[in-house]
Design an enzyme around this catalytic site. Structure first.
Site, PDB file in Angstrom:
ATOM      1  N   ASP A   1      52.395  82.610 -11.509  1.00  0.00           N
ATOM      2  CA  ASP A   1      51.986  82.674 -12.898  1.00  0.00           C
ATOM      3  C   ASP A   1      51.179  83.966 -13.054  1.00  0.00           C
ATOM      4  OD1 ASP A   1      51.305  81.911 -15.565  1.00  0.00           O
ATOM      5  OD2 ASP A   1      49.441  81.045 -14.818  1.00  0.00           O
TER       6      ASP A   1
ATOM      7  N   ASP B   1      48.550  84.845 -16.177  1.00  0.00           N
ATOM      8  CA  ASP B   1      47.221  84.630 -16.745  1.00  0.00           C
ATOM      9  C   ASP B   1      46.442  83.616 -15.922  1.00  0.00           C
ATOM     10  OD1 ASP B   1      47.809  86.360 -18.836  1.00  0.00           O
ATOM     11  OD2 ASP B   1      48.492  84.756 -20.158  1.00  0.00           O
TER      12      ASP B   1
ATOM     13  N   ASP C   1      48.077  77.927 -12.798  1.00  0.00           N
ATOM     14  CA  ASP C   1      46.851  77.240 -13.209  1.00  0.00           C
ATOM     15  C   ASP C   1      47.043  76.342 -14.422  1.00  0.00           C
ATOM     16  OD1 ASP C   1      45.498  78.658 -15.896  1.00  0.00           O
ATOM     17  OD2 ASP C   1      46.952  79.895 -14.844  1.00  0.00           O
TER      18      ASP C   1
ATOM     19  N   ASP D   1      46.667  87.371 -23.737  1.00  0.00           N
ATOM     20  CA  ASP D   1      46.726  87.354 -25.201  1.00  0.00           C
ATOM     21  C   ASP D   1      45.316  87.316 -25.787  1.00  0.00           C
ATOM     22  OD1 ASP D   1      49.479  87.371 -25.146  1.00  0.00           O
ATOM     23  OD2 ASP D   1      49.707  85.240 -25.566  1.00  0.00           O
TER      24      ASP D   1
ATOM     25  N   ASP E   1      53.859  82.751 -19.381  1.00  0.00           N
ATOM     26  CA  ASP E   1      53.958  82.603 -20.831  1.00  0.00           C
ATOM     27  C   ASP E   1      53.213  83.722 -21.553  1.00  0.00           C
ATOM     28  OD1 ASP E   1      54.751  81.518 -23.210  1.00  0.00           O
ATOM     29  OD2 ASP E   1      53.438  79.767 -23.134  1.00  0.00           O
TER      30      ASP E   1
END
Length: 275
Positions: free
Chosen positions: A10, A12, A179, A21, A96
Site C-alpha cells: 500500500d 499512504d 494499513d 490526498d 487508493d
C-alpha cells in the site's frame, strides 16, 4: 529464489507516513473547502475538483509536485524497499491514492524503479496544465461488486488479477503490507504460504484481529518503519534461504543497505496473530 517473492505495498501510511490526498489538501490551503464538499460527492471526484480549484487560483502542477516531495516517508521504509529490490523480489504498489502523487514521491526518493507496477487511481496533466484525477474503477457505469471496498477501487480484485496473470507464474509467495480498511479485502485473497503485514492499531489490523480465522496467510504486525524493515527482510530471508540462497548472498546485499543481520540475534520475534 528471491524472484519467487512478490511484495505488494500500500502507499499512504505504509510507505509515506500520511495520506497523500489530505497532505496536498492541507498543505495547499484547501482543508475548509474539502471538508465542506466531502459529504456531497465521491472522494475521487472531490480530489479532481480540488485540483481544479488549485488550477483556477494559479497554482501550478509543479507546486503540487513540490508539496508532494515534502511528504514524510516512514523511516526505514525506503531502505526496506531498496533491499527487497536488490535481493531480487518483485515489488508492486496497490493504492487508493493516484498515479501522479505516487510516482512523484517515489521518484523523489529514488524508489520508482524498484516497482514493476503501480495499481491506483489514474491521473494525468491535461492540455491546460491541470492535474486530473479519476477513479480506478468506473463505478458509475458498473459496480465492482465488493461490499468491503470503496466504490472506486477493490484491491482484492487487483490481487486476483495479479495472481491470475502470466507475470506471477512461478511466484511462490506474496507479502502484502498495508494499513487501511481497503487493505483488508486483499488479505482475504492471500494463501497459506503468503504473509500479511498490517500496521498495528490501524483499520486493517483491527479488522484482522476481529476475526483472524478468516485469513489464510501468516500475519505479522508492525508499528513503525524499523519494525517494517526488520520483519519484511526477515520474511524475505526466511523464504530465500528455504529456496537455497546462501547466507553470504543475503549478507552482501544486507551490508550494502545496512539492513537486518543474517543472524536472528537482536531481531524481534515474528509473532503471528493466531488464526
Amino acid at each position: 529464489m528471491a524472484d519467487a517473492i512478490l511484495v505488494v505495498f500500500d502507499f499512504d501510511k505504509t510507505i509515506i507516513d500520511c495520506d497523500s490526498d489530505n497532505w496536498v489538501v492541507d498543505e495547499l490551503g484547501l482543508t475548509d473547502l474539502f471538508q465542506r464538499l466531502l459529504p456531497t460527492m465521491p472522494w475521487n471526484t472531490l480530489m479532481d475538483k480540488m485540483m481544479a480549484e488549485l488550477h483556477s487560483s494559479g497554482r501550478s502542477v509543479e507546486e503540487i509536485a513540490d508539496c508532494l516531495r515534502r511528504a514524510p516517508v516512514i523511516p526505514r521504509a525506503a531502505e526496506a524497499i531498496k533491499t527487497a529490490y536488490a535481493l531480487g523480489c518483485e515489488l508492486r504498489v496497490v493504492s487508493d491514492a493516484n498515479v501522479f502523487f505516487i510516482e512523484t514521491i517515489l521518484k523523489h526518493h529514488g524508489l520508482l524503479e524498484c516497482f514493476t507496477e503501480i495499481n491506483t487511481n489514474p491521473s494525468y496533466v491535461d492540455e491546460e496544465r491541470r492535474l486530473r484525477i479519476f477513479p480506478h474503477h468506473d463505478f458509475i457505469t458498473c459496480s465492482h461488486g465488493c461490499g468491503l471496498c470503496p466504490p472506486n477501487m477493490c484491491k482484492g480484485k487487483v490481487i486476483d488479477r495479479i495472481q491470475a496473470s502470466g507475470f506471477t507464474k512461478g511466484k511462490k509467495q506474496f507479502i502484502y503490507l498495508g494499513d487501511g480498511q481497503g487493505d483488508y479485502c486483499p488479505s482475504l485473497r492471500l494463501s497459506e504460504g503468503d504473509y500479511m503485514m498490517p500496521r498495528k492499531n490501524y483499520p486493517c489490523w483491527n479488522l484482522i484481529c476481529s476475526n483472524p480465522q478468516l485469513l489464510k496467510p501468516k500475519v505479522h504486525e508492525w508499528s513503525n518503519g524499523e519494525e517494517l524493515e526488520k520483519i519484511l527482510l526477515q520474511l524475505i530471508r526466511r523464504s530465500i534461504t528455504a529456496n537455497g540462497i546462501s547466507a553470504n548472498q543475503f549478507l552482501a546485499v544486507d551490508c550494502q543497505y545496512r539492513s537486518v543481520p543474517v543472524s536472528d540475534r537482536g531481531l524481534p520475534w515474528l509473532l503471528d496473530i493466531p488464526h
